[in-house]
Motif scaffolding. Structure first.
Motif, PDB file in Angstrom:
ATOM      1  N   TYR A 320      35.953  57.618  30.269  1.00 24.72           N
ATOM      2  CA  TYR A 320      36.500  56.571  31.135  1.00 24.72           C
ATOM      3  C   TYR A 320      38.002  56.799  31.339  1.00 24.72           C
ATOM      4  CZ  TYR A 320      32.094  54.459  29.706  1.00 24.72           C
ATOM      5  OH  TYR A 320      30.763  54.243  29.450  1.00 24.72           O
ATOM      6  N   THR A 321      38.537  56.147  32.341  1.00 16.74           N
ATOM      7  CA  THR A 321      39.973  56.258  32.627  1.00 16.74           C
ATOM      8  C   THR A 321      40.782  55.195  31.898  1.00 16.74           C
ATOM      9  OG1 THR A 321      39.718  54.869  34.601  1.00 16.74           O
ATOM     10  CG2 THR A 321      39.537  57.266  34.889  1.00 16.74           C
ATOM     11  N   MET A 322      40.129  54.194  31.351  1.00 14.14           N
ATOM     12  CA  MET A 322      40.795  53.130  30.611  1.00 14.14           C
ATOM     13  C   MET A 322      40.184  53.023  29.222  1.00 14.14           C
ATOM     14  SD  MET A 322      41.092  50.113  33.524  1.00 14.14           S
ATOM     15  CE  MET A 322      39.323  50.136  33.882  1.00 14.14           C
ATOM     16  N   LYS A 323      40.909  52.413  28.312  1.00 12.85           N
ATOM     17  CA  LYS A 323      40.375  52.164  26.984  1.00 12.85           C
ATOM     18  C   LYS A 323      39.206  51.172  27.075  1.00 12.85           C
ATOM     19  CE  LYS A 323      44.622  53.033  24.388  1.00 12.85           C
ATOM     20  NZ  LYS A 323      45.611  52.477  23.436  1.00 12.85           N
ATOM     21  N   PRO A 324      38.317  51.184  26.084  1.00 14.33           N
ATOM     22  CA  PRO A 324      37.140  50.301  26.153  1.00 14.33           C
ATOM     23  C   PRO A 324      37.468  48.828  26.387  1.00 14.33           C
ATOM     24  CG  PRO A 324      36.853  51.890  24.392  1.00 14.33           C
ATOM     25  CD  PRO A 324      38.244  52.083  24.908  1.00 14.33           C
ATOM     26  N   VAL A 325      38.543  48.339  25.782  1.00 15.26           N
ATOM     27  CA  VAL A 325      38.877  46.916  25.946  1.00 15.26           C
ATOM     28  C   VAL A 325      39.190  46.597  27.406  1.00 15.26           C
ATOM     29  CG1 VAL A 325      39.651  46.618  23.575  1.00 15.26           C
ATOM     30  CG2 VAL A 325      41.288  47.353  25.310  1.00 15.26           C
ATOM     31  N   TYR A 326      39.820  47.547  28.123  1.00 15.20           N
ATOM     32  CA  TYR A 326      40.141  47.312  29.530  1.00 15.20           C
ATOM     33  C   TYR A 326      38.950  47.608  30.435  1.00 15.20           C
ATOM     34  CZ  TYR A 326      44.933  47.016  27.878  1.00 15.20           C
ATOM     35  OH  TYR A 326      46.079  46.645  27.223  1.00 15.20           O
ATOM     36  N   VAL A 327      38.082  48.510  29.999  1.00 11.53           N
ATOM     37  CA  VAL A 327      36.847  48.753  30.754  1.00 11.53           C
ATOM     38  C   VAL A 327      36.010  47.480  30.806  1.00 11.53           C
ATOM     39  CG1 VAL A 327      34.657  49.996  30.747  1.00 11.53           C
ATOM     40  CG2 VAL A 327      36.779  51.228  30.270  1.00 11.53           C
ATOM     41  N   ILE A 328      35.843  46.815  29.664  1.00 14.78           N
ATOM     42  CA  ILE A 328      35.055  45.571  29.614  1.00 14.78           C
ATOM     43  C   ILE A 328      35.778  44.457  30.353  1.00 14.78           C
ATOM     44  CG2 ILE A 328      34.040  43.850  28.083  1.00 14.78           C
ATOM     45  CD1 ILE A 328      32.622  46.545  28.072  1.00 14.78           C
ATOM     46  N   GLY A 329      37.098  44.394  30.203  1.00 16.40           N
ATOM     47  CA  GLY A 329      37.866  43.379  30.924  1.00 16.40           C
ATOM     48  C   GLY A 329      37.728  43.510  32.425  1.00 16.40           C
ATOM     49  N   TYR A 330      37.752  44.750  32.904  1.00 17.42           N
ATOM     50  CA  TYR A 330      37.618  44.980  34.344  1.00 17.42           C
ATOM     51  C   TYR A 330      36.186  44.724  34.815  1.00 17.42           C
ATOM     52  CZ  TYR A 330      37.437  47.464  38.794  1.00 17.42           C
ATOM     53  OH  TYR A 330      37.248  47.786  40.115  1.00 17.42           O
ATOM     54  N   GLN A 331      35.205  45.162  34.031  1.00 14.32           N
ATOM     55  CA  GLN A 331      33.808  45.059  34.437  1.00 14.32           C
ATOM     56  C   GLN A 331      33.320  43.623  34.466  1.00 14.32           C
ATOM     57  OE1 GLN A 331      31.947  47.637  35.397  1.00 14.32           O
ATOM     58  NE2 GLN A 331      30.049  46.467  35.707  1.00 14.32           N
ATOM     59  N   TYR A 332      33.716  42.821  33.488  1.00 13.07           N
ATOM     60  CA  TYR A 332      33.136  41.481  33.352  1.00 13.07           C
ATOM     61  C   TYR A 332      34.113  40.354  33.666  1.00 13.07           C
ATOM     62  CZ  TYR A 332      29.153  43.744  31.143  1.00 13.07           C
ATOM     63  OH  TYR A 332      28.057  44.535  30.899  1.00 13.07           O
ATOM     64  N   MET A 333      35.404  40.630  33.613  1.00 14.98           N
ATOM     65  CA  MET A 333      36.381  39.569  33.833  1.00 14.98           C
ATOM     66  C   MET A 333      37.245  39.819  35.054  1.00 14.98           C
ATOM     67  SD  MET A 333      37.305  38.950  29.824  1.00 14.98           S
ATOM     68  CE  MET A 333      35.968  38.421  28.732  1.00 14.98           C
ATOM     69  N   GLY A 334      36.975  40.917  35.738  1.00 17.42           N
ATOM     70  CA  GLY A 334      37.596  41.159  37.026  1.00 17.42           C
ATOM     71  C   GLY A 334      39.044  41.540  37.010  1.00 17.42           C
ATOM     72  N   SER A 335      39.558  42.013  35.875  1.00 16.48           N
ATOM     73  CA  SER A 335      40.966  42.377  35.818  1.00 16.48           C
ATOM     74  C   SER A 335      41.134  43.615  34.955  1.00 16.48           C
ATOM     75  CB  SER A 335      41.803  41.227  35.233  1.00 16.48           C
ATOM     76  OG  SER A 335      43.135  41.635  35.033  1.00 16.48           O
ATOM     77  N   ALA A 336      41.774  44.646  35.509  1.00 18.42           N
ATOM     78  CA  ALA A 336      42.007  45.873  34.757  1.00 18.42           C
ATOM     79  C   ALA A 336      43.086  45.706  33.701  1.00 18.42           C
ATOM     80  CB  ALA A 336      42.396  47.000  35.713  1.00 18.42           C
ATOM     81  N   SER A 337      43.842  44.620  33.778  1.00 19.35           N
ATOM     82  CA  SER A 337      44.878  44.352  32.775  1.00 19.35           C
ATOM     83  C   SER A 337      44.393  43.412  31.681  1.00 19.35           C
ATOM     84  CB  SER A 337      46.119  43.754  33.447  1.00 19.35           C
ATOM     85  OG  SER A 337      45.798  42.503  34.057  1.00 19.35           O
TER      86      SER A 337
END
Length: 457
Positions: A320-337
């Motif tokens: 992935y291009t982001m760490k797992p915590v940001y992957v899940i944040g982007y996938q389920y919470m709509g924010s890459a930050s």
């Protein structure tokens, strides 16, 4: 009879607590925070029954009498992680029922394994006890260095309003933090301040307890990290619970969490707002359960990371291009930050799937077993509080991160050299009049002669 009564109370408490979390999530949190991933999909009745059964079953073997630090940790994980993770994913995942059930049963299995590790015989480890003056001088010097790093990085400020503008404070912290100062903050707030408070509690020195609490508030006012604020509250709760009888710790914690949930709902209803439910129930309790389900769903359908973002990054390709915590944040919470920090079991599954659940649980069990063995003869409140706060981080951090960054390994080192707390010698004043009479009067002339002969010699 007492054992049966205790088990019934635990089972009832687990069901009540799980029911309260369910209603708060369905009726309050999901409608208000669905845009952040707190969705709700109505499951079948059979799935709900299975979720509650999985949440309540550990009450059959949870320790009724808490004697070891590992058992305190076990109770913390049960209330803050396991029960939410056993129930909330049934409301949020759009997966086949069989897969959700398989994951729930796996969590039940690893939680049982962790419980077994809290009952193992002690390892024959002899501690290296430093002289009290040398030990506490070292603690003072380390604290001075840590606070010096914090002040040099952020300056001197004590903002009691940090809780109200927590996000602004946290952004300032992120902009200027990192490196050694992040370890200073984590170790001072997670290990050293709790140790100071525990020592003050046991030796009845309120000044030390106040110093530890003030240090926690000072660090929170700088970082704005909710985890530090929650650890401050957990410090206070553990201080109160550990001062009770050991047999009442678990039941008090379980029912106390249920009562606290109700109070948050009632206060928010009175205020016509959702401040307490959002800050405490949603963030502290429901989110670990929510993210456990999301990590399972995502890393079941997508490649696992095998620590390629961490200790194996020099040997493995990270998918992935982001760490797992940001992957899940982007996938389920709509924010890459959005950093969707997960608990030890969510992170274990993200790295190695079901194998990771069992391997990392056994690793944690080994660490707790070692800590129990090292602190076998240490003061009860001190050793439990030393490990309680670093382990609190397991509710929203990976195990390897918690070992180093959040201070479990530091707690192990300090426990190994911790001097024993000298207690006052027994005196006749500590006994009842009947006991004093029995101690002062021999039972027979022969005993009397023996007694005075030994004194003369």
């Amino acid at each position: 009879m007492n054992n049966i009564k205790g088990r019934i109370l635990l089972l009832l408490g687990a069901l009540i607590y799980g029911g309260l979390l369910s209603r708060v999530y369905i009726d309050l949190v999901s409608p208000a925070f669905a845009y952040m991933g707190y969705v709700y999909y109505s499951p079948s009745s059979s799935m709900v029954l299975l979720a509650f059964a999985a949440a309540a079953l550990p009450a059959l073997w949870m320790p009724l009498v808490v004697k070891r630090p590992s058992q305190v940790v076990y109770w913390i994980l049960y209330v803050l992680v396991y029960i939410p993770a056993s129930i909330i994913p049934f409301y949020t995942l759009r997966m086949e029922d069989g897969k959700v059930v398989a994951f729930s049963l796996s969590l039940l299995a690893v939680f049982a394994i962790l419980g077994a590790s809290t009952r193992l015989p002690y390892l024959p480890i002899r501690r290296l006890e430093l002289p009290p003056v040398l030990f506490w001088l070292g603690i003072a010097l380390i604290s001075a260095v840590f606070y010096g790093l914090i002040v040099a990085t952020y300056g001197v400020r004590f903002d009691v309003g940090a809780l109200s503008d927590v996000y602004d404070v946290r952004e300032k912290y992120k902009e200027s933090g990192g490196g050694l100062v992040s370890y200073a903050i984590a170790w001072q707030s997670g290990v050293i301040n709790p140790l100071i408070m525990a020592y003050g509690l046991v030796t009845r020195k309120p000044g030390l307890v106040a110093a530890g609490l003030f240090g926690q508030m000072f660090i929170f006012s700088i970082t704005g990290q909710k985890s530090i604020f929650f650890s401050l509250l957990l410090n206070i709760v553990l201080l109160l619970l550990l001062n009770r009888k050991k047999s009442g710790f678990g039941i008090s914690m379980l029912y106390g969490a249920a009562i606290f949930t109700v109070l948050c709902v009632l206060v928010d209803a009175f205020l016509e707002d959702m401040v307490l439910v959002s800050l405490f129930v949603r963030r502290l309790i429901l989110t670990p359960g929510l993210l456990t389900g999301y990590y399972y769903e995502f890393f079941t359908n997508n490649p696992q990371v095998h620590l390629a973002h961490s200790i194996f990054k020099s040997f493995l390709d990270y998918p992935y291009t982001m760490k797992p915590v940001y992957v899940i944040g982007y996938q389920y919470m709509g924010s890459a930050s959005m950093a969707a920090n997960a608990n030890l079991w969510a992170d274990s599954y993200a790295n190695f799937g079901y194998l990771g659940l069992f391997v990392f649980t056994m690793l944690l069990g080994a660490v707790l077993w070692l800590f129990d063995s090292i602190t076998r003869h240490c003061e009860y409140q001190v050793k439990c509080l030393m490990l309680g706060i670093p382990t609190f981080a397991l509710s929203n951090s990976a195990l390897l991160t918690t070992l180093l960054t959040h201070g479990i390994l530091l707690a192990l080192i300090l426990a190994y050299i911790l001097p024993s707390i000298k207690k006052k010698e027994e005196s006749e004043a500590t006994f009842s009049p009947e006991e004093i009479w029995k101690k002062s009067m021999p039972l027979s002339p022969v005993a009397s002669l023996s007694q005075y002969t030994e004194r003369d010699l």
